[in-house]
Design an enzyme around this catalytic site. Structure first.
Site, PDB file in Angstrom:
ATOM      1  CB  CYS A  93      -0.900  -0.016   1.231  1.00  0.00           C
ATOM      2  SG  CYS A  93      -2.011   1.405   1.326  1.00  0.00           S
ATOM      3  CB  ILE A  94       3.305   2.568  -1.704  1.00  0.00           C
ATOM      4  CG1 ILE A  94       4.278   3.736  -1.797  1.00  0.00           C
ATOM      5  CG2 ILE A  94       3.281   1.788  -3.009  1.00  0.00           C
ATOM      6  CD1 ILE A  94       5.719   3.274  -2.016  1.00  0.00           C
TER       7      ILE A  94
END
Length: 235
Positions: A93-94
């Site tokens: 998750c970025i």
């Protein structure tokens, strides 16, 4: 009906893979999962020296959409990861992997999201940076985020987070041995040297992207106690 790959996506991936194989970047290695499928890559990420992840060999799977580079790929760790910005199933998750849509609720700036100027190199260097500098404001793994904050705020005295990471790093050494991979553990090994364009002079220059950010700092400098997480990643 499945979408067919665009010619621009095929060309972009061919060029990126060729360049990364000819001019490797410190911190990771890439190859095709299957020689017949240009849209799925196997990635090996090496833990940066002077961090909890030093000596780690983390395998991941990168899958590209058929309209790449106009849409971002997905990245999923195959190696078990305990990290504030990695979901339980390994998905990373970025912000850089989030589609370039206007979503005020996310708290992300448009400039932080994916755009076609990004590439495999920038994605993986962002993930390497994320390992040691997670964003804990909107975590994918809440428990890991709380644990990381305790570790950081105690300046390393609360060892719970550190102990988990070190055990995971140790566990990756078996995979490295199995794959015949020598994991870099020093800054000198980690930072790749490539020849300059003046090949006739046979001069070598240091090719740094992430390595410049890793100094031989004392132990106290590792535990930064501030209220601003340096990562821009959001879940």
């Amino acid at each position: 009906m499945a979408q067919s790959p665009t010619s621009s996506a095929v060309k972009a991936l061919q060029l990126e893979l060729k360049k990364l194989n000819e001019e490797p970047v410190e911190g990771f290695q890439v190859k095709l999962t299957n020689d017949d499928n240009l849209f799925e890559w196997e990635v090996a990420i090496f833990g940066p020296p002077s961090t909890l992840y030093e000596g780690g060999y983390f395998k991941a799977h990168m899958k590209f959409p058929h309209d790449y580079p106009y849409s971002p790929p997905t990245v999923r760790f195959l190696t078990r990861m305990w990290h504030p910005n990695v979901y339980e199933n390994g998905d990373v998750c970025i912000s850089i992997l989030h589609p370039p849509v206007d979503d005020p609720q996310s708290g992300e700036l448009p400039s932080e999201r994916w755009n076609p100027t990004q590439n495999v190199r920038t994605i993986l260097l962002s993930i390497i940076s994320l390992l040691n500098e997670p964003n804990t404001f909107s975590p994918a793994n809440v428990d890991a985020s709380v644990m990381f904050r305790k570790w950081r705020e105690s300046r390393g005295k609360d060892k719970e987070y550190e102990n988990i990471i070190r055990k995971q790093v140790q566990a990756t050494k078996e995979d490295a041995d199995k794959d015949g991979v020598k994991v870099p553990t020093t800054l000198q090994e980690y930072c790749i040297k490539t020849p300059s364009k003046s090949t006739e002079q046979n001069i070598e220059v240091d090719y740094y992207d992430y390595g410049d950010d890793i100094d031989d700092e004392d132990e106290d400098d590792i535990y930064v106690d501030d209220d601003d997480d340096s990562g821009n990643e959001e879940s």
